[in-house]
Motif scaffolding. Structure first.
Motif, PDB file in Angstrom:
ATOM      1  N   ALA A   1       0.826  -1.209   0.000  1.00 57.93           N
ATOM      2  CA  ALA A   1       0.000   0.000   0.000  1.00 57.93           C
ATOM      3  C   ALA A   1       0.858   1.257   0.000  1.00 57.93           C
ATOM      4  O   ALA A   1       1.682   1.459   0.894  1.00 57.93           O
ATOM      5  N   GLY A   2       0.657   2.098  -1.004  1.00 58.13           N
ATOM      6  CA  GLY A   2       1.479   3.291  -1.138  1.00 58.13           C
ATOM      7  C   GLY A   2       1.189   4.366  -0.109  1.00 58.13           C
ATOM      8  O   GLY A   2       2.075   5.138   0.253  1.00 58.13           O
ATOM      9  N   LYS A   3      -0.045   4.418   0.372  1.00 57.52           N
ATOM     10  CA  LYS A   3      -0.409   5.467   1.323  1.00 57.52           C
ATOM     11  C   LYS A   3       0.419   5.399   2.602  1.00 57.52           C
ATOM     12  O   LYS A   3       0.681   6.411   3.235  1.00 57.52           O
ATOM     13  N   THR A   4       0.802   4.203   2.978  1.00 61.74           N
ATOM     14  CA  THR A   4       1.540   4.020   4.230  1.00 61.74           C
ATOM     15  C   THR A   4       2.979   3.574   4.026  1.00 61.74           C
ATOM     16  O   THR A   4       3.710   3.377   4.996  1.00 61.74           O
ATOM     17  N   HIS A   5       3.390   3.417   2.762  1.00 61.70           N
ATOM     18  CA  HIS A   5       4.742   2.907   2.511  1.00 61.70           C
ATOM     19  C   HIS A   5       5.414   3.632   1.344  1.00 61.70           C
ATOM     20  O   HIS A   5       5.806   3.017   0.364  1.00 61.70           O
ATOM     21  N   GLN A   6       5.555   4.939   1.467  1.00 60.60           N
ATOM     22  CA  GLN A   6       6.270   5.689   0.437  1.00 60.60           C
ATOM     23  C   GLN A   6       7.776   5.672   0.683  1.00 60.60           C
ATOM     24  O   GLN A   6       8.535   6.199  -0.114  1.00 60.60           O
ATOM     25  N   GLU A   7       8.188   5.085   1.786  1.00 60.05           N
ATOM     26  CA  GLU A   7       9.607   4.921   2.090  1.00 60.05           C
ATOM     27  C   GLU A   7       9.887   3.427   2.215  1.00 60.05           C
ATOM     28  O   GLU A   7       9.431   2.777   3.156  1.00 60.05           O
ATOM     29  N   LEU A   8      10.595   2.877   1.251  1.00 59.53           N
ATOM     30  CA  LEU A   8      10.908   1.450   1.217  1.00 59.53           C
ATOM     31  C   LEU A   8      12.283   1.224   1.834  1.00 59.53           C
ATOM     32  O   LEU A   8      13.277   1.772   1.360  1.00 59.53           O
ATOM     33  N   ILE A   9      12.320   0.421   2.881  1.00 63.56           N
ATOM     34  CA  ILE A   9      13.543   0.240   3.640  1.00 63.56           C
ATOM     35  C   ILE A   9      14.121  -1.150   3.394  1.00 63.56           C
ATOM     36  O   ILE A   9      13.449  -2.155   3.599  1.00 63.56           O
ATOM     37  N   PHE A  10      15.370  -1.178   2.959  1.00 65.98           N
ATOM     38  CA  PHE A  10      16.060  -2.435   2.675  1.00 65.98           C
ATOM     39  C   PHE A  10      17.171  -2.638   3.709  1.00 65.98           C
ATOM     40  O   PHE A  10      18.127  -1.867   3.739  1.00 65.98           O
TER      41      PHE A  10
END
Length: 269
Positions: A149-158
């Motif tokens: 879901a983009g609304k809550t995950h615009q920062e992708l952490i690896f």
């Protein structure tokens, strides 16, 4: 921790200490499987990432990474995929839907996804429900995540663990490049080469629109008659907003609907 937006390399150093980060690691069964099935290596010789073959619109991403890492340490690479969360896309069924996001991170050989044992409980809780996995057994230095879901995950952490030169003689204290990509929204092309409904569709012939009807599924059927009297009918997917009306004169390839694409793919290297 020192970070640098749009940072282009990771540097081994024994003088810069960084904090340890982590992530919830599980298998990812979603759209990235299309790339996994079609490309043994998602990065082409010209640098283009496989995601861009289906997601044709370009939109920028941002990257944050440490300026230096210690051998065998766990660190975080963050891909930011910004967009207007108030905008919606058209789902495969023609109904409005929120945008999903996804990302890919290509690391140097030897760098891998951090294991569960290396992840703190705090970070596991923070990233609950977000799953990340290696691209393949061959390329465990390539990590993918999404769609989520983009609304809550615009920062992708690896979460990444650095290799140890003392244990791997192929690893040196050098500057290493890495490549990242981030996407928001559905693609315009399926892996089969067919267009999705996230497109502007052009008239298949020039002429006059003599009829526009709507099917039970909400599709628009547009009939065009050319100057020789030849008739063609085009069916546009439900949810698309038409640019034309009955009696309009259209040219060949003239768009019949508003381009519904609100997403896009971006990459940095």
């Amino acid at each position: 921790m020192a970070t640098n937006k749009f940072f282009k390399s990771l540097l081994f150093t024994l003088t810069i200490a960084i904090s340890s980060f982590g992530f919830c690691v599980e298998n990812s069964f979603a759209y990235p499987v299309f790339a996994q099935q079609g490309y043994s290596n998602p990065r082409a010789a010209n640098g283009k990432l496989a995601c861009a073959n289906c997601h044709l619109n370009q939109k920028a991403i941002e990257i944050e990474a440490p300026q230096g890492v210690l051998p065998n340490s766990v660190f975080e690479v963050e891909i930011k995929v910004p967009y207007d969360v108030n905008r919606q896309q058209i789902g495969a069924d023609g109904k409005p839907a929120d945008l999903n996001v996804g990302g890919i991170l290509i690391l140097p050989k030897g760098f891998k996804l951090a294991s569960k044992a290396q992840i703190s409980p705090e970070v596991k809780a923070k990233n609950k429900g977000v799953f990340i996995s290696p691209y393949s057994t061959e390329f465990d230095n390539i990590l993918i995540v999404g769609p989520i879901a983009g609304k809550t995950h615009q920062e992708l952490i690896f979460p990444v663990v650095a290799p140890d030169p003392d244990k791997n003689q192929d690893v040196k204290y050098l500057t290493y490049p890495f490549y990242a990509g981030g996407n928001r929204g559905r693609g315009q092309v399926y892996p089969t080469g067919e267009k999705s409904n996230i497109n502007a569709f052009g008239a298949t012939q020039a002429g006059q629109i003599t009829d526009i009807t709507t099917t039970e599924k909400g599709e628009s059927v547009i009939t065009i008659v050319n100057s020789d009297g030849a008739k063609t009918s085009q069916t546009l997917s439900a949810g698309l907003k038409l640019l034309v009306k009955q009696s309009d004169i259209v040219k060949l390839d003239q768009p019949l609907n508003i381009d519904p694409n609100v997403g896009g793919f971006g990459q940095e290297e």
